[in-house]
Design a protein around this motif. Structure first.
Motif, PDB file in Angstrom:
ATOM      1  N   GLN A 158       0.788  -1.478   0.007  1.00 10.71           N
ATOM      2  CA  GLN A 158      -0.076   0.117   0.362  1.00 10.71           C
ATOM      3  C   GLN A 158       0.783   1.110  -0.274  1.00 10.71           C
ATOM      4  O   GLN A 158       0.969   1.861  -1.202  1.00 10.71           O
ATOM      5  N   VAL A 159       1.866   1.559   1.257  1.00 13.35           N
ATOM      6  CA  VAL A 159       2.885   2.589   0.997  1.00 13.35           C
ATOM      7  C   VAL A 159       3.267   2.627  -0.230  1.00 13.35           C
ATOM      8  O   VAL A 159       3.673   3.733  -0.907  1.00 13.35           O
ATOM      9  N   LEU A 160       4.192   1.145  -0.482  1.00 14.17           N
ATOM     10  CA  LEU A 160       5.517   1.202  -1.583  1.00 14.17           C
ATOM     11  C   LEU A 160       3.939   2.183  -2.841  1.00 14.17           C
ATOM     12  O   LEU A 160       4.628   2.694  -3.870  1.00 14.17           O
ATOM     13  N   ARG A 161       3.309   1.727  -3.527  1.00 15.60           N
ATOM     14  CA  ARG A 161       2.310   2.193  -4.580  1.00 15.60           C
ATOM     15  C   ARG A 161       1.672   3.282  -4.435  1.00 15.60           C
ATOM     16  O   ARG A 161       1.604   3.918  -5.160  1.00 15.60           O
ATOM     17  N   THR A 162       1.180   4.213  -3.652  1.00 14.70           N
ATOM     18  CA  THR A 162       0.754   5.180  -2.878  1.00 14.70           C
ATOM     19  C   THR A 162       2.018   7.058  -2.960  1.00 14.70           C
ATOM     20  O   THR A 162       1.988   7.765  -3.579  1.00 14.70           O
ATOM     21  N   GLU A 163       3.289   5.833  -2.596  1.00 17.34           N
ATOM     22  CA  GLU A 163       4.654   6.387  -2.456  1.00 17.34           C
ATOM     23  C   GLU A 163       5.919   6.853  -2.781  1.00 17.34           C
ATOM     24  O   GLU A 163       6.422   7.363  -2.861  1.00 17.34           O
ATOM     25  N   TYR A 164       6.456   5.533  -3.433  1.00 13.55           N
ATOM     26  CA  TYR A 164       7.223   5.422  -3.538  1.00 13.55           C
ATOM     27  C   TYR A 164       7.182   4.399  -5.327  1.00 13.55           C
ATOM     28  O   TYR A 164       6.865   2.978  -5.059  1.00 13.55           O
ATOM     29  N   PRO A 165       6.504   4.883  -5.663  1.00 14.74           N
ATOM     30  CA  PRO A 165       6.026   3.760  -7.489  1.00 14.74           C
ATOM     31  C   PRO A 165       6.983   3.591  -7.655  1.00 14.74           C
ATOM     32  O   PRO A 165       7.160   2.641  -8.872  1.00 14.74           O
ATOM     33  N   ASN A 166       8.489   4.013  -8.026  1.00 13.30           N
ATOM     34  CA  ASN A 166      10.069   3.525  -7.560  1.00 13.30           C
ATOM     35  C   ASN A 166      10.123   2.382  -7.748  1.00 13.30           C
ATOM     36  O   ASN A 166      11.157   1.670  -8.550  1.00 13.30           O
ATOM     37  N   LEU A 167       9.819   1.855  -5.990  1.00 13.56           N
ATOM     38  CA  LEU A 167       9.597   0.074  -5.879  1.00 13.56           C
ATOM     39  C   LEU A 167       8.147  -0.001  -6.207  1.00 13.56           C
ATOM     40  O   LEU A 167       7.752  -0.008  -5.244  1.00 13.56           O
ATOM     41  N   ILE A 168       8.376  -1.123  -6.714  1.00 12.24           N
ATOM     42  CA  ILE A 168       7.907  -2.213  -7.594  1.00 12.24           C
ATOM     43  C   ILE A 168       7.991  -3.547  -6.161  1.00 12.24           C
ATOM     44  O   ILE A 168       8.785  -4.129  -6.512  1.00 12.24           O
ATOM     45  N   ALA A 169       6.617  -3.534  -5.925  1.00 14.19           N
ATOM     46  CA  ALA A 169       7.395  -5.573  -4.636  1.00 14.19           C
ATOM     47  C   ALA A 169       6.723  -6.692  -5.789  1.00 14.19           C
ATOM     48  O   ALA A 169       5.875  -6.481  -6.459  1.00 14.19           O
ATOM     49  N   LEU A 170       7.305  -7.468  -5.683  1.00  9.97           N
ATOM     50  CA  LEU A 170       7.404  -9.064  -6.442  1.00  9.97           C
ATOM     51  C   LEU A 170       6.156  -9.929  -5.716  1.00  9.97           C
ATOM     52  O   LEU A 170       6.199  -9.258  -4.662  1.00  9.97           O
ATOM     53  N   PRO A 171       5.835 -10.227  -6.035  1.00 15.45           N
ATOM     54  CA  PRO A 171       4.405 -11.565  -4.950  1.00 15.45           C
ATOM     55  C   PRO A 171       5.532 -11.814  -3.918  1.00 15.45           C
ATOM     56  O   PRO A 171       6.575 -12.131  -4.700  1.00 15.45           O
ATOM     57  N   ALA A 172       5.137 -11.868  -3.142  1.00 12.30           N
ATOM     58  CA  ALA A 172       5.681 -12.446  -2.188  1.00 12.30           C
ATOM     59  C   ALA A 172       5.590 -14.502  -1.903  1.00 12.30           C
ATOM     60  O   ALA A 172       4.735 -14.907  -2.700  1.00 12.30           O
ATOM     61  N   VAL A 173       6.931 -14.817  -2.060  1.00  6.02           N
ATOM     62  CA  VAL A 173       7.286 -16.176  -1.878  1.00  6.02           C
ATOM     63  C   VAL A 173       7.155 -16.827   0.105  1.00  6.02           C
ATOM     64  O   VAL A 173       7.769 -15.552   0.876  1.00  6.02           O
ATOM     65  N   GLU A 174       7.453 -18.154  -0.026  1.00  3.10           N
ATOM     66  CA  GLU A 174       6.494 -18.623   0.888  1.00  3.10           C
ATOM     67  C   GLU A 174       8.054 -19.662   1.526  1.00  3.10           C
ATOM     68  O   GLU A 174       8.730 -20.238   1.313  1.00  3.10           O
ATOM     69  N   GLY A 175       8.387 -18.822   2.529  1.00  3.60           N
ATOM     70  CA  GLY A 175       9.421 -19.297   2.879  1.00  3.60           C
ATOM     71  C   GLY A 175       9.168 -20.649   4.358  1.00  3.60           C
ATOM     72  O   GLY A 175      10.290 -21.166   5.231  1.00  3.60           O
ATOM     73  N   HIS A 176       7.916 -20.446   4.888  1.00  2.00           N
ATOM     74  CA  HIS A 176       7.542 -21.629   5.644  1.00  2.00           C
ATOM     75  C   HIS A 176       8.057 -21.456   7.110  1.00  2.00           C
ATOM     76  O   HIS A 176       9.020 -22.232   7.576  1.00  2.00           O
ATOM     77  N   ASP A 177       8.823 -20.151   7.476  1.00  2.00           N
ATOM     78  CA  ASP A 177       9.228 -19.698   8.420  1.00  2.00           C
ATOM     79  C   ASP A 177      10.960 -20.993   8.637  1.00  2.00           C
ATOM     80  O   ASP A 177      11.017 -21.425   9.831  1.00  2.00           O
ATOM     81  N   ASN A 178      11.310 -21.275   7.425  1.00  2.00           N
ATOM     82  CA  ASN A 178      12.359 -22.488   7.449  1.00  2.00           C
ATOM     83  C   ASN A 178      13.477 -21.796   6.677  1.00  2.00           C
ATOM     84  O   ASN A 178      13.055 -21.606   5.693  1.00  2.00           O
ATOM     85  N   ALA A 179      14.727 -21.761   6.681  1.00  2.00           N
ATOM     86  CA  ALA A 179      16.019 -21.378   6.639  1.00  2.00           C
ATOM     87  C   ALA A 179      16.105 -21.594   5.331  1.00  2.00           C
ATOM     88  O   ALA A 179      16.474 -20.809   4.514  1.00  2.00           O
ATOM     89  N   ALA A 180      16.056 -22.866   5.170  1.00  2.72           N
ATOM     90  CA  ALA A 180      16.748 -23.614   3.367  1.00  2.72           C
ATOM     91  C   ALA A 180      15.479 -23.800   2.628  1.00  2.72           C
ATOM     92  O   ALA A 180      15.749 -22.675   1.558  1.00  2.72           O
TER      93      ALA A 180
END
Length: 342
Positions: free
Chosen positions: A212-234
């Motif tokens: 929400q903030v990136l799109r409205t205030e920092y359009p030069n920064l584009i968030a990629l779709p979230a990837v899931e790590g399942h809270d596991n380091a590997a």
């Protein structure tokens, strides 16, 4: 040294005796930050309230269960540790705390654990919830039996729970984006986002606030779709590594769950540590070291001790059919940079 008094608490917390009295007796009209200062003074000085004697005289017992996922999530391990510390302190007041461990990201196991609790003589339940229908139904079933239920860290609104205890996760995401935008002012590129699971409401809310903030205030920064790590380091290392290799213009990483060791490994393996702006959650041994060396630019943190204490206060109030101050359940968002890390 003699037993601590309310006068000692007032001096240690820099508040009046009247304020100490309001906090100890759970009356409203006190700011959350002031309540926390008094509670910290209680813990630090080992203060024991006369309420303990009153509770003993009434032969009132409080049996409270905390349902917490196990695994490698350092924050949840810290939360469980705080509950165990409280259990030792509160036993003299006939408050008995137990921890029910469930596998992380396993909604069926969580529902089964909540269902088993229905047959136990519990006063209240605090649960790190997932926001999907079977969990909401299980929480509602406990509440219908007269068991007070609060959600911790991640909420399940509409479930019948009495209160959510935790940070405003949308605000946390917005804060992370605001920091990212300031750190990367004048820079354009993609931001990689690493979540534990988008089925968790707290992770989904953080992601929403961040974008929400990136799109409205920092359009030069584009968030990629979230990837899931399942809270596991590997898993987190592999998932983020794929994103970094696919998108060579990644200028920032937002790690909104656990698995930060994997995030750090992916950055270091590609020589990006300290050059990509990385923001994460929770101050652990590994994130603290990464902050000190400059691999993490900032850490957003919440106090597990405050959450555990707030949950107990609210569950006791529910058991006694007393009002409680909902403001006590609002946990502040701490921001740590390399310059102020404790």
């Amino acid at each position: 040294m003699g037993r601590a008094t309310v006068h000692d608490l007032a001096r240690a917390a820099s508040v009046s005796l009247a304020t100490v009295d309001r906090v100890l007796n759970r009356r409203g009209g006190v700011r959350a930050a002031t309540i926390e200062r008094v509670e910290q003074a209680v813990d630090r000085l080992g203060y024991r309230r006369d309420a303990a004697a009153a509770t003993l005289a009434k032969q009132r017992e409080y049996r409270l269960a905390f349902v917490i996922p196990t695994g490698v999530n350092s924050f949840l391990a810290s939360l469980a540790l705080e509950v165990r510390k409280l259990a030792d302190v509160l036993r003299s007041e006939r408050v008995f705390l137990s921890i029910v461990e469930v596998p992380p990201f396993d909604g069926e196991a969580l529902v089964e654990a909540l269902d088993r609790l229905q047959s136990q003589p519990l006063t209240g339940v605090a649960v790190v919830a997932t926001d999907h229908a079977p969990v909401r139904l299980a929480v509602g079933s406990l509440a219908a039996r007269g068991v007070g239920v609060v959600t911790l860290v991640s909420d399940a609104p509409g479930s019948g729970r009495a209160q959510y205890v935790g940070i405003d996760n949308s605000a946390a995401g917005r804060t992370a984006a605001s920091l990212m935008g300031r750190f990367l002012r004048g820079v354009s590129g993609h931001i990689a986002v690493v979540a534990g699971s988008m089925l968790l409401r707290d992770h989904a809310e953080r992601r929403f606030g961040f974008e929400q903030v990136l799109r409205t205030e920092y359009p030069n920064l584009i968030a990629l779709p979230a990837v899931e790590g399942h809270d596991n380091a590997a898993v987190a290392e592999t998932a983020l590594g794929i994103e970094l290799d696919r998108h060579r213009d990644v200028v920032g990483v937002y790690s909104l769950g656990a698995g930060n060791r994997g995030v750090l490994a992916a950055l270091r393996k590609r020589g990006l540590a300290g050059t990509v702006c990385a923001i994460a959650h929770e101050l652990t041994e590994h994130s603290r070291a990464a902050l000190a060396e400059g691999t993490f630019a900032a850490i957003l943190c919440q106090d597990p001790g405050h959450e555990a204490r707030s949950a107990v206060r609210i569950l006791r109030a529910l058991a006694d059919n007393r009002p409680f101050d909902a403001g006590q359940a609002r946990i502040r968002i701490d921001i740590y940079l390399r310059d102020n890390v404790p």
